[in-house]
Design an enzyme around this catalytic site. Structure first.
Site, PDB file in Angstrom:
ATOM      1  N   CYS A  12     -10.771   3.969  -0.979  1.00 58.28           N
ATOM      2  CA  CYS A  12      -9.412   4.130  -0.462  1.00 58.28           C
ATOM      3  C   CYS A  12      -9.339   3.249   0.778  1.00 58.28           C
ATOM      4  O   CYS A  12     -10.298   3.180   1.553  1.00 58.28           O
ATOM      5  CB  CYS A  12      -9.123   5.585  -0.114  1.00 58.28           C
ATOM      6  SG  CYS A  12      -7.552   5.846   0.765  1.00 58.28           S
ATOM      7  N   GLU A  60      -5.346   9.034   9.968  1.00 59.55           N
ATOM      8  CA  GLU A  60      -4.024   8.840  10.553  1.00 59.55           C
ATOM      9  C   GLU A  60      -3.822   9.666  11.820  1.00 59.55           C
ATOM     10  O   GLU A  60      -2.972   9.337  12.648  1.00 59.55           O
ATOM     11  CB  GLU A  60      -2.947   9.133   9.507  1.00 59.55           C
ATOM     12  CG  GLU A  60      -3.025   8.146   8.345  1.00 59.55           C
ATOM     13  CD  GLU A  60      -1.807   8.160   7.451  1.00 59.55           C
ATOM     14  OE1 GLU A  60      -0.874   8.957   7.700  1.00 59.55           O
ATOM     15  OE2 GLU A  60      -1.766   7.355   6.504  1.00 59.55           O
ATOM     16  N   ASP A  80       0.853  -1.180   0.000  1.00 60.28           N
ATOM     17  CA  ASP A  80       0.000   0.000   0.000  1.00 60.28           C
ATOM     18  C   ASP A  80       0.893   1.235   0.000  1.00 60.28           C
ATOM     19  O   ASP A  80       2.088   1.156   0.317  1.00 60.28           O
ATOM     20  CB  ASP A  80      -0.916  -0.006   1.237  1.00 60.28           C
ATOM     21  CG  ASP A  80      -1.870   1.185   1.270  1.00 60.28           C
ATOM     22  OD1 ASP A  80      -2.425   1.527   0.217  1.00 60.28           O
ATOM     23  OD2 ASP A  80      -2.036   1.786   2.342  1.00 60.28           O
ATOM     24  N   SER A  81       0.295   2.361  -0.316  1.00 53.29           N
ATOM     25  CA  SER A  81       1.043   3.613  -0.290  1.00 53.29           C
ATOM     26  C   SER A  81       1.419   4.024   1.130  1.00 53.29           C
ATOM     27  O   SER A  81       2.252   4.905   1.313  1.00 53.29           O
ATOM     28  CB  SER A  81       0.213   4.730  -0.936  1.00 53.29           C
ATOM     29  OG  SER A  81      -1.020   4.883  -0.254  1.00 53.29           O
ATOM     30  N   HIS A  95      -8.003   3.571   3.539  1.00 55.84           N
ATOM     31  CA  HIS A  95      -8.211   4.271   4.810  1.00 55.84           C
ATOM     32  C   HIS A  95      -9.698   4.442   5.138  1.00 55.84           C
ATOM     33  O   HIS A  95     -10.078   4.482   6.302  1.00 55.84           O
ATOM     34  CB  HIS A  95      -7.583   5.671   4.768  1.00 55.84           C
ATOM     35  CG  HIS A  95      -6.102   5.699   4.953  1.00 55.84           C
ATOM     36  ND1 HIS A  95      -5.226   5.273   3.981  1.00 55.84           N
ATOM     37  CD2 HIS A  95      -5.335   6.117   5.996  1.00 55.84           C
ATOM     38  CE1 HIS A  95      -3.987   5.436   4.419  1.00 55.84           C
ATOM     39  NE2 HIS A  95      -4.026   5.937   5.639  1.00 55.84           N
ATOM     40  N   CYS A 112      -4.157  -0.861  -2.366  1.00 54.63           N
ATOM     41  CA  CYS A 112      -4.187   0.594  -2.539  1.00 54.63           C
ATOM     42  C   CYS A 112      -5.030   0.869  -3.766  1.00 54.63           C
ATOM     43  O   CYS A 112      -4.718   0.376  -4.858  1.00 54.63           O
ATOM     44  CB  CYS A 112      -2.768   1.127  -2.725  1.00 54.63           C
ATOM     45  SG  CYS A 112      -2.641   2.865  -3.200  1.00 54.63           S
TER      46      CYS A 112
END
Length: 270
Positions: free
Chosen positions: A185, A153, A11-12, A187, A74
């Protein structure tokens, strides 16, 4: 290739841990080698050429670790680099976009589907292309949500400011009459509970991480790579920067103590 070889996931950054969680749940015998490109996150605001370059570097690193298959955890890299990696690599490669899009198409009753994602994923039009290929009558409404990643995050999952930003991004999609919403995404599933509060019960939220894990099991079975030997695999985690915050975030998803910061290895690329 041995069926007992590990699987690679990248993943990024750290959001791909949501995919790791689903893979561990569905494929408990598989060892996972995860790479999070935490030094170069986010990918969503980078050019296609840069995303392909980064994805190639990480994929070849995973191949060097002996993985038997790779999950691009991702959405941005799946949208931009998946076909390139499939052509170049000697192992099966799967992304999160197509499983998520398929699930959204199945969930939608009125064929009005919303997609929220990074700018790069939105600009690629990959969700729109797949959904309209599946059913030309599908109406796809898209919205880039660049602030969602830093909110996750920071741990601001249920904050009032987060709800305000969700409204700012999603109210326009709701006005179009969508009945399903792709969390495009890795996240974003971490915001699913808060997003659900905003959009209400009439909207189906689609988590591509969950759908990807289901598809990946089928890929392993079709290629006779599924590890059916009962085991307790020890997963490996690599990042390009920040092993301590990575471990903290990952443990909040996978369970406290799952990863020790000192066991997260740093691997950088030129």
């Amino acid at each position: 290739m041995s069926s007992q070889a590990p699987i690679g996931v990248f993943d990024s950054g750290i959001g791909g841990i949501t995919v790791v969680k689903e893979l561990i749940s569905r494929l408990p015998n598989e060892k996972i080698i995860y790479y999070g490109d935490t030094a170069r996150v986010p990918y969503g605001n980078k050019s296609a050429n840069t995303i392909v370059t980064y994805s190639r570097q990480i994929a070849h690193f995973l191949i060097d670790q002996g993985v038997k298959a790779i999950v691009i955890a991702c959405n941005t890299a799946s949208a931009i680099a998946l076909e390139v990696l499939r052509r170049e690599l000697p192992v099966p490669v799967i992304g999160v976009v197509v499983p998520g899009a398929r699930a959204a198409a199945q969930a939608s009753k009125n064929k009005k589907i919303g997609v929220i994602a990074t700018r790069a994923t939105i600009n690629s039009c990959i969700y729109e292309a797949y959904l309209q290929k599946t059913n030309p009558d599908t109406e796809v409404y898209k919205q880039a949500c660049p602030l969602f990643v830093p909110l996750v995050e920071e741990g601001w999952i249920h904050d009032d400011i987060t709800k305000q930003i969700i409204h700012r991004y999603i109210d326009g999609l709701l006005a179009k009459g969508i009945d399903s919403l792709v969390l495009g995404c890795t996240h974003y599933p971490l915001l699913a509970e808060t997003i659900a509060e905003v959009v209400g019960k009439g909207i189906t939220l689609v988590n591509p991480a969950y759908e990807c894990a289901k598809d990946f099991k089928l890929v392993l079975e079709e290629n006779e790579l599924l590890n059916d030997v009962s085991s307790q695999p020890v997963h490996e985690f690599f990042v390009s920067d920040g092993p301590v915050p990575f471990a903290k975030f990952a443990n909040s998803i996978l369970g406290e103590g799952t990863i020790l910061p000192e066991n997260v290895l740093i691997k950088c690329f030129e």
